[in-house]
Design an enzyme around this catalytic site. Structure first.
Site, PDB file in Angstrom:
ATOM      1  N   PHE A  91       0.811  -1.224   0.000  1.00  0.00           N
ATOM      2  CA  PHE A  91       0.000   0.000   0.000  1.00  0.00           C
ATOM      3  C   PHE A  91       0.843   1.272   0.000  1.00  0.00           C
ATOM      4  O   PHE A  91       0.368   2.336  -0.368  1.00  0.00           O
ATOM      5  CB  PHE A  91      -0.925   0.016   1.239  1.00  0.00           C
ATOM      6  CG  PHE A  91      -0.217   0.469   2.497  1.00  0.00           C
ATOM      7  CD1 PHE A  91      -0.100   1.821   2.795  1.00  0.00           C
ATOM      8  CD2 PHE A  91       0.374  -0.443   3.361  1.00  0.00           C
ATOM      9  CE1 PHE A  91       0.572   2.246   3.945  1.00  0.00           C
ATOM     10  CE2 PHE A  91       1.057  -0.031   4.499  1.00  0.00           C
ATOM     11  CZ  PHE A  91       1.159   1.325   4.789  1.00  0.00           C
ATOM     12  N   LYS A 122      -1.318  -7.195  -9.103  1.00  0.00           N
ATOM     13  CA  LYS A 122      -2.251  -7.353  -7.975  1.00  0.00           C
ATOM     14  C   LYS A 122      -1.817  -6.316  -6.930  1.00  0.00           C
ATOM     15  O   LYS A 122      -0.949  -6.565  -6.111  1.00  0.00           O
ATOM     16  CB  LYS A 122      -2.133  -8.783  -7.416  1.00  0.00           C
ATOM     17  CG  LYS A 122      -3.360  -9.313  -6.694  1.00  0.00           C
ATOM     18  CD  LYS A 122      -3.859  -8.458  -5.566  1.00  0.00           C
ATOM     19  CE  LYS A 122      -3.080  -8.589  -4.291  1.00  0.00           C
ATOM     20  NZ  LYS A 122      -3.470  -7.587  -3.255  1.00  0.00           N
ATOM     21  N   GLU A 148      -4.974  -3.821  -1.753  1.00  0.00           N
ATOM     22  CA  GLU A 148      -6.420  -3.542  -1.696  1.00  0.00           C
ATOM     23  C   GLU A 148      -6.705  -2.269  -0.902  1.00  0.00           C
ATOM     24  O   GLU A 148      -7.828  -1.780  -0.881  1.00  0.00           O
ATOM     25  CB  GLU A 148      -7.176  -4.750  -1.128  1.00  0.00           C
ATOM     26  CG  GLU A 148      -6.821  -5.166   0.293  1.00  0.00           C
ATOM     27  CD  GLU A 148      -5.594  -6.079   0.384  1.00  0.00           C
ATOM     28  OE1 GLU A 148      -4.624  -5.890  -0.371  1.00  0.00           O
ATOM     29  OE2 GLU A 148      -5.609  -6.984   1.248  1.00  0.00           O
ATOM     30  N   ARG A 149      -5.654  -1.722  -0.227  1.00  0.00           N
ATOM     31  CA  ARG A 149      -5.878  -0.500   0.552  1.00  0.00           C
ATOM     32  C   ARG A 149      -5.739   0.760  -0.299  1.00  0.00           C
ATOM     33  O   ARG A 149      -6.182   1.824   0.103  1.00  0.00           O
ATOM     34  CB  ARG A 149      -4.897  -0.458   1.731  1.00  0.00           C
ATOM     35  CG  ARG A 149      -5.291  -1.454   2.806  1.00  0.00           C
ATOM     36  CD  ARG A 149      -4.284  -1.489   3.908  1.00  0.00           C
ATOM     37  NE  ARG A 149      -3.487  -2.702   3.840  1.00  0.00           N
ATOM     38  CZ  ARG A 149      -2.398  -2.926   4.552  1.00  0.00           C
ATOM     39  NH1 ARG A 149      -1.955  -2.004   5.381  1.00  0.00           N
ATOM     40  NH2 ARG A 149      -1.738  -4.050   4.434  1.00  0.00           N
ATOM     41  N   SER A 192       5.403  -6.978   3.381  1.00  0.00           N
ATOM     42  CA  SER A 192       6.000  -7.320   4.675  1.00  0.00           C
ATOM     43  C   SER A 192       6.746  -8.655   4.583  1.00  0.00           C
ATOM     44  O   SER A 192       6.452  -9.496   3.716  1.00  0.00           O
ATOM     45  CB  SER A 192       4.898  -7.386   5.730  1.00  0.00           C
ATOM     46  OG  SER A 192       3.944  -8.344   5.332  1.00  0.00           O
ATOM     47  N   CYS A 230       9.641   1.799   3.425  1.00  0.00           N
ATOM     48  CA  CYS A 230      10.576   0.708   3.719  1.00  0.00           C
ATOM     49  C   CYS A 230      11.988   1.234   3.841  1.00  0.00           C
ATOM     50  O   CYS A 230      12.865   0.538   4.327  1.00  0.00           O
ATOM     51  CB  CYS A 230      10.507  -0.354   2.643  1.00  0.00           C
ATOM     52  SG  CYS A 230      11.133   0.241   1.084  1.00  0.00           S
ATOM     53  N   GLU A 263       9.479  -4.018  13.021  1.00  0.00           N
ATOM     54  CA  GLU A 263       9.232  -2.870  12.148  1.00  0.00           C
ATOM     55  C   GLU A 263       7.946  -2.203  12.630  1.00  0.00           C
ATOM     56  O   GLU A 263       6.899  -2.852  12.670  1.00  0.00           O
ATOM     57  CB  GLU A 263       9.068  -3.363  10.705  1.00  0.00           C
ATOM     58  CG  GLU A 263       8.804  -2.243   9.727  1.00  0.00           C
ATOM     59  CD  GLU A 263       8.607  -2.730   8.289  1.00  0.00           C
ATOM     60  OE1 GLU A 263       7.905  -3.741   8.086  1.00  0.00           O
ATOM     61  OE2 GLU A 263       9.145  -2.094   7.378  1.00  0.00           O
TER      62      GLU A 263
HETATM   63  P1  NAD Z   1       1.585  -6.606   3.125  1.00  0.00           P
HETATM   64  O1  NAD Z   1       2.610  -7.687   3.202  1.00  0.00           O
HETATM   65  O2  NAD Z   1       0.487  -6.595   4.122  1.00  0.00           O
HETATM   66  O3  NAD Z   1       0.864  -6.629   1.683  1.00  0.00           O
HETATM   67  C1  NAD Z   1       1.605  -6.652   0.480  1.00  0.00           C
HETATM   68  C2  NAD Z   1       0.786  -7.379  -0.589  1.00  0.00           C
HETATM   69  O4  NAD Z   1       0.579  -8.727  -0.176  1.00  0.00           O
HETATM   70  C3  NAD Z   1      -0.588  -6.768  -0.821  1.00  0.00           C
HETATM   71  O5  NAD Z   1      -0.853  -6.766  -2.202  1.00  0.00           O
HETATM   72  C4  NAD Z   1      -1.518  -7.698  -0.063  1.00  0.00           C
HETATM   73  O6  NAD Z   1      -2.794  -7.783  -0.652  1.00  0.00           O
HETATM   74  C5  NAD Z   1      -0.812  -9.027  -0.141  1.00  0.00           C
HETATM   75  N1  NAD Z   1      -1.082  -9.867   1.039  1.00  0.00           N
HETATM   76  C6  NAD Z   1      -1.304  -9.443   2.317  1.00  0.00           C
HETATM   77  N2  NAD Z   1      -1.521 -10.492   3.131  1.00  0.00           N
HETATM   78  C7  NAD Z   1      -1.424 -11.601   2.374  1.00  0.00           C
HETATM   79  C8  NAD Z   1      -1.531 -13.008   2.645  1.00  0.00           C
HETATM   80  N3  NAD Z   1      -1.789 -13.462   3.868  1.00  0.00           N
HETATM   81  N4  NAD Z   1      -1.364 -13.865   1.621  1.00  0.00           N
HETATM   82  C9  NAD Z   1      -1.099 -13.420   0.380  1.00  0.00           C
HETATM   83  N5  NAD Z   1      -0.993 -12.107   0.067  1.00  0.00           N
HETATM   84  C10 NAD Z   1      -1.139 -11.212   1.040  1.00  0.00           C
HETATM   85  O7  NAD Z   1       2.403  -5.220   3.136  1.00  0.00           O
HETATM   86  P2  NAD Z   1       1.822  -3.736   3.224  1.00  0.00           P
HETATM   87  O8  NAD Z   1       1.319  -3.493   4.605  1.00  0.00           O
HETATM   88  O9  NAD Z   1       0.935  -3.461   2.075  1.00  0.00           O
HETATM   89  O10 NAD Z   1       3.163  -2.893   3.005  1.00  0.00           O
HETATM   90  C11 NAD Z   1       4.042  -2.540   4.030  1.00  0.00           C
HETATM   91  C12 NAD Z   1       5.225  -3.479   4.098  1.00  0.00           C
HETATM   92  O11 NAD Z   1       5.910  -3.505   2.852  1.00  0.00           O
HETATM   93  C13 NAD Z   1       6.271  -3.047   5.119  1.00  0.00           C
HETATM   94  O12 NAD Z   1       6.746  -4.182   5.786  1.00  0.00           O
HETATM   95  C14 NAD Z   1       7.364  -2.421   4.268  1.00  0.00           C
HETATM   96  O13 NAD Z   1       8.651  -2.418   4.839  1.00  0.00           O
HETATM   97  C15 NAD Z   1       7.312  -3.285   3.058  1.00  0.00           C
HETATM   98  N6  NAD Z   1       7.899  -2.628   1.894  1.00  0.00           N
HETATM   99  C16 NAD Z   1       9.086  -3.110   1.440  1.00  0.00           C
HETATM  100  C17 NAD Z   1       9.699  -2.505   0.355  1.00  0.00           C
HETATM  101  C18 NAD Z   1      10.999  -3.034  -0.177  1.00  0.00           C
HETATM  102  O14 NAD Z   1      11.358  -2.704  -1.306  1.00  0.00           O
HETATM  103  N7  NAD Z   1      11.717  -3.836   0.579  1.00  0.00           N
HETATM  104  C19 NAD Z   1       9.075  -1.412  -0.266  1.00  0.00           C
HETATM  105  C20 NAD Z   1       7.853  -0.967   0.223  1.00  0.00           C
HETATM  106  C21 NAD Z   1       7.259  -1.594   1.308  1.00  0.00           C
END
Ligand code: NAD
Length: 499
Positions: free
Chosen positions: A149, A173, A176-177, A226, A281, A384
């Site tokens: 998101f 994909k 969704e937020r 994450s 991140c 984090e």
């Molecule tokens: P998230 O892991 O909750 O969601 C990321 C994606 O995974 C979304 O599209 C979501 O729909 C999907 N998802 C969520 N739960 C799932 C599940 N149980 N099974 C399958 N798919 C699932 O992450 P977020 O809250 O959207 O983003 C924040 C996180 O992303 C932080 O940890 C941040 O550090 C990380 N991030 C990392 C980078 C990088 O390049 N390393 C860049 C940006 C954000």
């Protein structure tokens, strides 16, 4: 209630699963729309269409594909204000920050204009008598991107730009937020000349992610989010024979040496710690001053700067330093971690727990927090937080500070503030983190370099954007060619040996 669907075969379509998720306005706390969550059947059908469309797109010469990218850059600039407004309204970040989000994605699209050059293969003339050997990079077919998101424009563009420029079809994909901007990007790609079906945007949750991971037509998956989800996606995707790259969470340390310019370091920490409400991140969430004197002076400089931060809705314009966090659940998690910091004995020297914004009482705002005297065993150090919370962990020596960053499970980015070249050089050489800033707080590499962390911040091989992305979205084919002498030399009957 506004309903957000999918982008399939060149147009917006409604979802058919009957499942939806709420999309909030984080500044007011209101539900402003609901987004359709695709079923496995919807994902599979869109993928089958994408595979059909890819055949012609993959055979289109790279220069023509590059021209689509070139047109896309113009359209992104044209619609910058509209995109930023949509982005801020779902994410909550300020308009200048939303424009930065779009800009950093746009720069990767710009990089992709170099596709004809980046896709050139290798050639060995006369590898043997009359034999030439060459390799070419071909599209992997259908690739998918699963994005978080916190950068609703940048990260989708980091994935779709290289995937499409390499001649693949691409299934996005998004989170969704914040689903609106990714749909706008797909519409702009169509306007830029991308044929229908080559890019599909499927909104959804775990069901559509699992459908991607199990779909036999999709051969590559790029994920950002994450760490627990990154690990899950990497394991399931690779078990199904796909190439997968997953970028996860972070806990970025900034080391402040006694010889650093402390005003510069304090300014950098405030921007890198609290910008975008800490939902980056590459945010700095841990400051490690070396020596008690450095620590006391740094904390004294940080407190007034942090207390002055202006928190508000993006609609307040330039008068706001950062906005709300993305959801009520995200806010609750941050507040819980702050309480855990207090309970474990860290000193909360800037306490934003009572922060309220008049007229926006139901918004997901979190006041700025500064913890001093945090220790490495505390939950607020290990986890984090992804909010406007900075932890100061005091170190006695440079080696102790370096060891802290090295021992942390995450290894996305890190920075050192010093005037000493030798220390900076030693730090860059020894640290086990992917992206290093020397007197630069958020060392996000530019589009033509690559982006990626180490340790639990990244799973799989090859980084995002830059030349690595063209390797990830293509596979190599190597040809050994021997043309028997033709009429120029008369008949030739002996099988030639390599000499
Ligand atoms: P998230 O892991 O909750 O969601 C990321 C994606 O995974 C979304 O599209 C979501 O729909 C999907 N998802 C969520 N739960 C799932 C599940 N149980 N099974 C399958 N798919 C699932 O992450 P977020 O809250 O959207 O983003 C924040 C996180 O992303 C932080 O940890 C941040 O550090 C990380 N991030 C990392 C980078 C990088 O390049 N390393 C860049 C940006 C954000």
């Amino acid at each position: 209630m506004k309903e957000i669907g999918h982008w399939i075969n060149g147009k917006l379509v409604a979802g058919t699963s009957g499942k939806f998720a709420d999309v909030f306005n984080p500044a007011t706390g209101e539900v402003q729309a609901r987004v359709a969550l695709a079923s496995k059947a919807e994902l599979d059908a869109a993928t089958a269409d994408a595979a059909k469309a890819q055949v012609k797109w993959g055979a289109t010469n790279p220069q023509r594909r590059a021209r689509v990218m070139m047109a896309m850059v113009g359209l992104l600039n044209r619609d910058m204000d509209k995109l930023a407004e949509a982005l801020s309204s779902e994410h909550g970040k300020t308009i200048p920050d939303a424009k930065g989000d779009i800009q950093r994605g746009l720069e990767v699209i710009e990089f992709c204009i170099g596709a004809p050059h980046l896709l050139k293969g290798e050639f060995t003339d006369s590898a043997g008598p009359g034999i030439d050997m060459y390799s070419m990079r071909q599209p992997i077919g259908v690739a998918a991107g699963i994005t978080p998101f916190n950068f609703p424009a940048m990260i989708p563009m980091w994935k779709m730009g290289p995937a499409l420029a390499c001649g693949n079809a691409f299934i996005l994909k998004p989170s969704e937020r914040a689903p609106t901007v990714p749909l706008m990007l797909a519409a702009l790609m169509k306007e830029a000349g991308l044929p229908d079906g080559v890019m599909q945007v499927i909104n959804g949750d775990k069901e559509s992610v699992d459908a991607i991971l199990d779909n036999e037509t999709i051969s590559g998956v790029g994920f950002v989010g994450s760490t627990p989800i990154a690990q899950y996606i990497y394991a399931r995707g690779t078990a199904n024979g796909k190439r997968v790259q997953c970028f996860g969470g972070a806990k970025n340390h900034m080391i402040i040496m006694p010889d650093a310019d402390l005003d510069q370091a304090a300014d950098a920490l405030v921007g890198a710690g609290y910008g975008a409400a800490g939902e980056r991140c590459m945010a700095i969430s841990v400051a490690v001053p070396v020596g008690e004197k450095t620590a006391d002076a740094l904390v004294a400089k940080l407190i007034p700067r942090i207390e002055k931060l202006k928190v508000g809705p993006y609609t307040a314009g330039n008068d706001v330093d950062y906005g709300p966090v993305v959801t009520g659940a995200a806010k609750a998690n941050i507040m819980k971690l702050i309480e855990s910091g207090v309970a474990s004995g860290a000193e909360l020297v800037v306490d934003g727990r009572d922060f309220k914004l008049q007229g926006y009482e139901d918004g997901f705002f979190v006041g700025p927090h500064l913890f001093d005297k945090v220790t490495t065993d505390m939950e607020i150090y290990r986890k984090e937080i992804f909010g406007p919370v900075l932890s100061v962990v005091r170190a006695t020596t440079y080696e102790e500070a370096l060891g802290m960053a090295m021992d942390h499970e995450y290894g996305n980015g890190t920075a050192i503030y010093t005037r000493d070249g030798d220390t900076a050089r030693d730090f860059a050489a020894r640290i086990n983190v992917g992206m290093i800033g020397i007197n630069v707080p958020i060392p996000v590499p530019l589009a033509y370099h690559t982006f990626g962390g180490w340790k639990k911040s990244s799973f799989g091989d090859l980084n995002q954007h830059g030349p690595d992305s063209f390797r990830f979205y293509t596979r190599t084919k190597t040809i050994t060619a021997r043309w028997p002498s033709g009429i120029k030399e008369g008949g030739e009957f002996n099988f030639k040996q390599m000499e």
